[in-house]
Design an enzyme around this catalytic site. Structure first.
Site, PDB file in Angstrom:
ATOM      1  N   LYS A 142       0.844  -1.386   0.119  1.00  0.00           N
ATOM      2  CA  LYS A 142      -0.048  -0.088  -0.154  1.00  0.00           C
ATOM      3  C   LYS A 142       0.929   1.244  -0.183  1.00  0.00           C
ATOM      4  CE  LYS A 142      -1.969   2.087   3.367  1.00  0.00           C
ATOM      5  NZ  LYS A 142      -2.694   2.727   4.597  1.00  0.00           N
TER       6      LYS A 142
ATOM      7  N   ASP B 108      -6.555   2.546   1.550  1.00  0.00           N
ATOM      8  CA  ASP B 108      -6.432   2.869   3.044  1.00  0.00           C
ATOM      9  C   ASP B 108      -8.187   2.526   3.523  1.00  0.00           C
ATOM     10  OD1 ASP B 108      -8.105   4.970   2.196  1.00  0.00           O
ATOM     11  OD2 ASP B 108      -6.743   6.665   2.910  1.00  0.00           O
TER      12      ASP B 108
END
Length: 215
Positions: A123, A141
């Site tokens: 990420k 997220d």
């Protein structure tokens, strides 16, 4: 929960791109090194908090070489108002040491190489590449996860699976869609008291107001 139809997916995509045509991160940075540090610090911490922390941190350690030689306790002191500051301080120094030892002091702009750095997972690597190179990537997220589920774009249990689903459904303009989803989730489709009736421009496509969180 109902899933978004192909027609709805295209409408959501168009609306997000129209509303957030030039969306970028709200993290403050001036170069790639600062961006990587800021994104790493932002894990489970607000961008606003990170932006309060990083000026002193970058003043003390302006380059990876400086940070590689840092005293971990001093780094902890500088970032102590950030969540998980102990682990983050250790990872920041290890990250800088690898950048110096393996990459000659230059942050690598490659996903696989970025994820070899301490504290940099998929990420974080994607967020860095999206922001710095406008790569056609998605990063999920808590905001993106929640919004994706509320709009019926995904019913996946994890952030990684949700990312794959969004990539498959949106295909293009992923960097702008990522930023747009983050801002939409942060300021309009909030976890608590979403602004459904006052500000939401995607209300017609909403399937739920549940506060979805990845497992």
């Amino acid at each position: 929960m109902k899933k978004a139809t192909k027609k709805e997916i295209e409408a959501i995509k168009s609306a997000l791109l129209e509303r957030y045509p030039e969306a970028v991160t709200e993290l403050s940075y001036t170069n790639l090194y600062e961006l990587v540090v800021a994104v790493a610090l932002s894990a489970q911490c607000t961008d606003k908090r990170v932006n309060l922390i990083t000026p002193a941190l970058f003043d003390a350690y302006p380059t990876p070489a400086h940070l590689a030689r840092a005293d971990i306790e001093e780094v902890k002191r500088l970032i102590q108002s950030c969540s998980f500051f102990n682990n983050k301080a250790i990872n920041l120094v290890k990250m800088a040491q690898r950048v110096v030892d393996v990459y000659g002091g230059e942050i690598p702009l490659d996903e696989k190489e970025l994820t070899t750095l301490a504290g940099v997972g998929q990420k974080t690597a994607h967020v860095v590449l999206i922001e710095y190179t406008e790569a056609n990537l998605m990063a999920v997220d808590t905001h993106v996860f929640r919004v994706s589920h509320r709009l019926g774009l995904s019913d996946d249990a994890t952030a990684v699976a949700t990312e794959a689903t969004l990539v498959k459904k949106f295909k293009t303009d992923l960097h702008r869609l990522h930023q747009g989803l983050v801002l939409f989730g942060r300021y309009i489709c909030t976890a608590k008291n979403p602004k459904c009736d006052t500000e939401c421009f995607l209300k017609a496509y909403c399937k739920s107001t549940e506060g979805f969180k990845p497992r």
